[in-house]
Design a protein around this motif. Structure first.
Motif, PDB file in Angstrom:
ATOM      1  N   VAL A  82      30.909  15.740 -24.175  1.00  0.00           N
ATOM      2  CA  VAL A  82      30.581  14.341 -23.912  1.00  0.00           C
ATOM      3  C   VAL A  82      30.617  13.561 -25.220  1.00  0.00           C
ATOM      4  O   VAL A  82      30.115  14.023 -26.252  1.00  0.00           O
ATOM      5  CB  VAL A  82      29.182  14.216 -23.266  1.00  0.00           C
ATOM      6  CG1 VAL A  82      28.823  12.751 -23.037  1.00  0.00           C
ATOM      7  CG2 VAL A  82      29.132  14.991 -21.966  1.00  0.00           C
ATOM      8  N   SER A  83      31.212  12.372 -25.156  1.00  0.00           N
ATOM      9  CA  SER A  83      31.185  11.427 -26.279  1.00  0.00           C
ATOM     10  C   SER A  83      30.636  10.104 -25.766  1.00  0.00           C
ATOM     11  O   SER A  83      31.086   9.593 -24.736  1.00  0.00           O
ATOM     12  CB  SER A  83      32.586  11.225 -26.857  1.00  0.00           C
ATOM     13  OG  SER A  83      32.590  10.171 -27.813  1.00  0.00           O
ATOM     14  N   LEU A  84      29.651   9.569 -26.470  1.00  0.00           N
ATOM     15  CA  LEU A  84      29.032   8.309 -26.075  1.00  0.00           C
ATOM     16  C   LEU A  84      29.010   7.368 -27.275  1.00  0.00           C
ATOM     17  O   LEU A  84      28.535   7.734 -28.355  1.00  0.00           O
ATOM     18  CB  LEU A  84      27.604   8.556 -25.578  1.00  0.00           C
ATOM     19  CG  LEU A  84      26.787   7.325 -25.169  1.00  0.00           C
ATOM     20  CD1 LEU A  84      27.382   6.687 -23.924  1.00  0.00           C
ATOM     21  CD2 LEU A  84      25.325   7.699 -24.928  1.00  0.00           C
ATOM     22  N   ILE A 126      32.769  -4.508 -25.507  1.00  0.00           N
ATOM     23  CA  ILE A 126      32.473  -3.201 -24.933  1.00  0.00           C
ATOM     24  C   ILE A 126      31.144  -2.728 -25.519  1.00  0.00           C
ATOM     25  O   ILE A 126      31.037  -2.457 -26.714  1.00  0.00           O
ATOM     26  CB  ILE A 126      33.587  -2.183 -25.235  1.00  0.00           C
ATOM     27  CG1 ILE A 126      34.911  -2.664 -24.631  1.00  0.00           C
ATOM     28  CG2 ILE A 126      33.229  -0.814 -24.675  1.00  0.00           C
ATOM     29  CD1 ILE A 126      36.097  -1.833 -25.042  1.00  0.00           C
ATOM     30  N   VAL A 127      30.114  -2.640 -24.678  1.00  0.00           N
ATOM     31  CA  VAL A 127      28.785  -2.291 -25.168  1.00  0.00           C
ATOM     32  C   VAL A 127      28.471  -0.817 -24.987  1.00  0.00           C
ATOM     33  O   VAL A 127      27.532  -0.307 -25.605  1.00  0.00           O
ATOM     34  CB  VAL A 127      27.707  -3.162 -24.493  1.00  0.00           C
ATOM     35  CG1 VAL A 127      27.867  -4.618 -24.903  1.00  0.00           C
ATOM     36  CG2 VAL A 127      27.751  -3.028 -22.980  1.00  0.00           C
ATOM     37  N   LEU A 128      29.226  -0.116 -24.152  1.00  0.00           N
ATOM     38  CA  LEU A 128      28.997   1.317 -23.982  1.00  0.00           C
ATOM     39  C   LEU A 128      30.282   1.971 -23.510  1.00  0.00           C
ATOM     40  O   LEU A 128      30.990   1.432 -22.658  1.00  0.00           O
ATOM     41  CB  LEU A 128      27.871   1.568 -22.967  1.00  0.00           C
ATOM     42  CG  LEU A 128      27.420   3.028 -22.816  1.00  0.00           C
ATOM     43  CD1 LEU A 128      25.904   3.112 -22.755  1.00  0.00           C
ATOM     44  CD2 LEU A 128      28.017   3.654 -21.557  1.00  0.00           C
ATOM     45  N   GLU A 129      30.578   3.138 -24.099  1.00  0.00           N
ATOM     46  CA  GLU A 129      31.741   3.933 -23.699  1.00  0.00           C
ATOM     47  C   GLU A 129      31.308   5.384 -23.552  1.00  0.00           C
ATOM     48  O   GLU A 129      30.710   5.958 -24.461  1.00  0.00           O
ATOM     49  CB  GLU A 129      32.858   3.840 -24.732  1.00  0.00           C
ATOM     50  CG  GLU A 129      33.556   2.504 -24.802  1.00  0.00           C
ATOM     51  CD  GLU A 129      34.699   2.518 -25.811  1.00  0.00           C
ATOM     52  OE1 GLU A 129      35.854   2.754 -25.409  1.00  0.00           O
ATOM     53  OE2 GLU A 129      34.424   2.298 -27.017  1.00  0.00           O
ATOM     54  N   LEU A 130      31.603   5.963 -22.414  1.00  0.00           N
ATOM     55  CA  LEU A 130      31.307   7.364 -22.146  1.00  0.00           C
ATOM     56  C   LEU A 130      32.618   8.068 -21.824  1.00  0.00           C
ATOM     57  O   LEU A 130      33.389   7.599 -20.990  1.00  0.00           O
ATOM     58  CB  LEU A 130      30.344   7.491 -20.964  1.00  0.00           C
ATOM     59  CG  LEU A 130      30.014   8.907 -20.498  1.00  0.00           C
ATOM     60  CD1 LEU A 130      29.157   9.626 -21.528  1.00  0.00           C
ATOM     61  CD2 LEU A 130      29.304   8.869 -19.137  1.00  0.00           C
ATOM     62  N   THR A 131      32.875   9.194 -22.494  1.00  0.00           N
ATOM     63  CA  THR A 131      34.120   9.928 -22.276  1.00  0.00           C
ATOM     64  C   THR A 131      33.814  11.416 -22.176  1.00  0.00           C
ATOM     65  O   THR A 131      33.053  11.960 -22.982  1.00  0.00           O
ATOM     66  CB  THR A 131      35.113   9.697 -23.425  1.00  0.00           C
ATOM     67  OG1 THR A 131      35.311   8.293 -23.604  1.00  0.00           O
ATOM     68  CG2 THR A 131      36.452  10.352 -23.116  1.00  0.00           C
ATOM     69  N   LEU A 132      34.411  12.062 -21.191  1.00  0.00           N
ATOM     70  CA  LEU A 132      34.335  13.512 -21.062  1.00  0.00           C
ATOM     71  C   LEU A 132      35.641  14.135 -21.538  1.00  0.00           C
ATOM     72  O   LEU A 132      36.719  13.576 -21.315  1.00  0.00           O
ATOM     73  CB  LEU A 132      34.088  13.922 -19.609  1.00  0.00           C
ATOM     74  CG  LEU A 132      32.625  14.085 -19.165  1.00  0.00           C
ATOM     75  CD1 LEU A 132      31.862  12.793 -19.354  1.00  0.00           C
ATOM     76  CD2 LEU A 132      32.544  14.544 -17.714  1.00  0.00           C
TER      77      LEU A 132
END
Length: 683
Positions: free
Chosen positions: A195-197, A394-400
């Motif tokens: 996970v990357s946040l 862009i205030v939040l980015e979540l990547t798997l």
């Protein structure tokens, strides 16, 4: 016409883009060409099988609005400060103040068509709209014309997003996506991913924070989320916001910093993270939830909630489908990043745009972006939180990444809690229902909580007893298939004055077998009241399966007692019979059927959508609005008449046909409420 030209025209016609002048020639060619006629049939069949539902095209209104306004000149009603277009006025409703309304001064034509629709809003206690807003007169140096076009465009965007528009190529809403998400959970047995946040705007001293970690899941209720804070803070005084959540069936523990107001940082954060450990946890408990929407976002797409398609691309080496939504719709998924308040992450405005990318086969979330909404209300909210977000930021980015599905997990996938952690006892006692003896009330509750029908593939999971003491004793039984689950709770000593199971303010009565049951607004809970026994059926399956499970229980539901809160619950036909002029939204899609309540001559319709989206429509006889409860309401035009918008309450009010009408929502913006109001018609 050649065959190649006919095939091109057929594709254009399927998308609604064929020029009118080419229709006759195409029809003539199809009449004499079996090959092209067969292609037309296959194309129509393909569209039916894809089950895509067109949503209305969003037109570019800006040039036409500008032309009309400019040609009207200074004599036009729109040119003065006292009149306003189907939207927020610059004067306070019922008074002469210039305060209130929306601050639209930063809107421009160049960007309005790409602005995300505001889909939600949470009123903040104590928040006052002290800034001046509304539309300004061009003669005073303001920018009325761009604001008018931007606002009208926002109304059209609102109508399109909530599914009130029809026809045209426009965007495509994937009509079968909710059903696909519900079905996909049953095939998922495990998930492993890195996970990357990335979070922006949390604090001016740390404008961007980065986290890395991992997500592990094993069906049905084992989950581990670990996030390590990699941010370079200004000094060691800033504690790191590492987060840990581990659920292993009946045990649940978290570790992380508590949320602090921005102005109190870094001093309010304790030097060591808080650890919370809960044991004897009820399966699929609301009080200690497992963020299963991080694995499959069922609650973000039920009931009946898809979104605009973003197309397809590769994410983490996997084919992905993109969906545009709002933070209100994605709230169950986003809440998984701060379980039970752990993890000092920033707040997100429910109106913010969300771009969500799902694995094309398993419907697992692979990537997510949250983009700041470009509205005055959103800016006021940000200021109250100490944020300095720019519209469109862009205030939040979540990547798997490194995603593995349905593979064996490592031995340490679900670590034990830290040594010395003090455990809370949630009070659930596992019990094997097969060992229950006859004649005992508790055992009768367990026996009654067994439905005769379950979806294929569902297996018994956990069963036992909860509560007791001053509260009711509750028998609990659960069944699962992959990530999907069904739960029945039953109690024989319910002393409440409303339905057992916390269904919400309004419910939907419905026939169930030989009796009656009551549905929650969003269709995820079914309550059954009988003589001496009250039951609740809930789960992550679709509404039809949930109804069939409830109908197979060995009980017949009765209407609630006259003194209970739900006694005024009604059905839509009964409400229409009581009020033949009752207004309802026309062609409303993406919401469950309304829950109805009739109190004398006042009728309330409650519409629930996916995530936290929803609204109330209240109608009562009357020719005047009651005095405003909001400290700063604004004048609006609603359906050609003067109305009132109270942003702090999320309330749109007006008078029409000797009746007062109120649209109320804490999660829908003014644009959407205006679009819903415009669609109302007598039933």
């Amino acid at each position: 016409m050649s065959c190649s030209g006919a095939l091109a025209d057929l594709s254009a016609a399927a998308d609604g883009e064929l020029a009118a002048g080419r229709v006759e020639a195409l029809d003539a060619h199809l009449a004499g060409c079996p090959k092209c006629a067969a292609f037309q049939g296959r194309l129509a069949d393909l569209r039916r099988r894809l089950r895509f539902e067109p949503v209305g095209e969003v037109p570019d209104l800006a040039p036409r609005v500008l032309e009309a306004l400019c040609s009207a000149g200074a004599g036009s009603p729109l040119a003065g400060a006292g009149s306003h277009p189907a939207g927020v006025g610059s004067r306070r409703a019922g008074a002469g103040s210039r305060r209130g309304g929306m601050d639209n001064r930063r809107h421009t034509f160049r960007r309005w068509s790409t602005f995300p629709l505001r889909g939600a809003r949470h009123p903040e206690p104590g928040l006052r709209r002290g800034r001046r807003g509304g539309f300004r007169d061009e003669r005073r140096g303001g920018r009325l014309l761009p604001v008018v076009a931007a606002f009208l465009g926002g109304v059209v965007l609102g109508a399109t997003f909530i599914g009130l528009g029809r026809g045209g190529p426009g965007q495509v809403a994937m009509a079968d996506l909710p059903a696909r998400v519900v079905a996909a959970q049953r095939t998922l047995t495990s998930l492993a991913a890195d996970v990357s946040l990335v979070e922006r705007g949390w604090h001016s001293s740390a404008p961007e924070r980065r986290f890395t970690g991992r997500l592990r899941y094993r069906a049905p209720e084992h989950l581990a989320l670990e996030l390590t804070d990699r941010t370079a803070y200004p000094s060691p005084d800033w504690p790191r916001a590492d987060l840990g959540l581990v659920v292993t069936g009946d045990r649940w523990w978290t570790t992380g910093q508590r949320t602090c107001p921005a102005e109190a940082l870094p001093g309010c954060a304790p030097p060591t993270p808080r650890v919370r450990l809960v044991e004897r946890r009820e399966p699929f408990a609301d009080a200690t939830p497992v963020p299963l929407d991080l694995v499959t976002p069922v609650r973000s797409f039920t009931p009946a909630g898809a979104g605009a398609s973003l197309g397809a691309r590769q994410v983490a080496g996997r084919a992905a489908t993109g969906v545009a939504a709002t933070a209100a719709q994605a709230a169950p998924l986003l809440a998984g990043l701060t379980p039970a308040g752990a993890g000092n992450l920033r707040s997100l405005h429910p109106a913010d745009r969300v771009e969500l990318w799902l694995d094309d086969a398993a419907l697992v979330p692979l990537a997510l972006r949250v983009i700041a909404a470009p509205t005055g209300e959103r800016r006021a909210w940000a200021a109250s939180h100490g944020y300095h977000d720019r519209p469109g930021q862009i205030v939040l980015e979540l990547t798997l990444s490194r995603v593995l599905l349905n593979r064996p997990l490592e031995a340490d996938a679900f670590p034990s809690p830290p040594a010395g952690a003090e455990a809370e006892d949630a009070g659930f006692r596992d019990r094997d229902p097969r060992g229950a003896g006859p004649g005992r009330p508790v055992d009768r509750q367990i026996a009654v909580a067994a439905p005769a029908w379950l979806p294929g593939g569902f297996r018994p999971y956990r069963a036992g007893m909860a509560g007791g003491g001053p509260g009711p004793t509750v028998a609990v039984r659960t069944w699962t298939d992959g990530r999907a689950w069904v739960k029945v709770r039953a109690t024989g000593n319910w002393q409440g004055s409303r339905l057992f199971g916390d269904l919400g303010e309004l419910v939907r009565p419905a026939g169930l077998g030989a009796g009656v049951a009551y549905w929650s607004e969003d269709g995820t809970r079914v309550a059954i009241h009988t003589q001496g026994l009250d039951l609740l059926v809930t789960g992550s399956v679709g509404e039809a399966d949930l109804a069939r499970v409830a109908a197979s229980l060995p009980v017949a539901g009765r209407p609630v007692p006259a003194g209970w809160a739900e006694a005024a619950t009604s059905t839509l036909p009964e409400a229409v019979a009581a009020d033949p002029g009752l207004r309802r939204p026309r062609d409303l899609r993406g919401y469950a059927p309304p829950a109805v309540r009739v109190d004398g001559r006042t009728v309330t319709l409650a519409y629930a959508g996916p995530g936290s989206r929803g609204f109330l429509l209240v109608q009562a006889p009357g020719d005047r609005l009651a005095p405003p409860l909001d400290d700063d309401p604004a004048g609006v035009r609603v359906r050609g008449t003067d109305g009132r918008w109270s942003p702090g309450r999320g309330e749109l009010e007006w008078v029409e046909g000797h009746r007062t009408l109120t649209l109320r929502s804490s999660t829908l913006p003014l644009e959407e409420l205006l679009a819903i109001a415009a669609s109302l018609e007598p039933t």
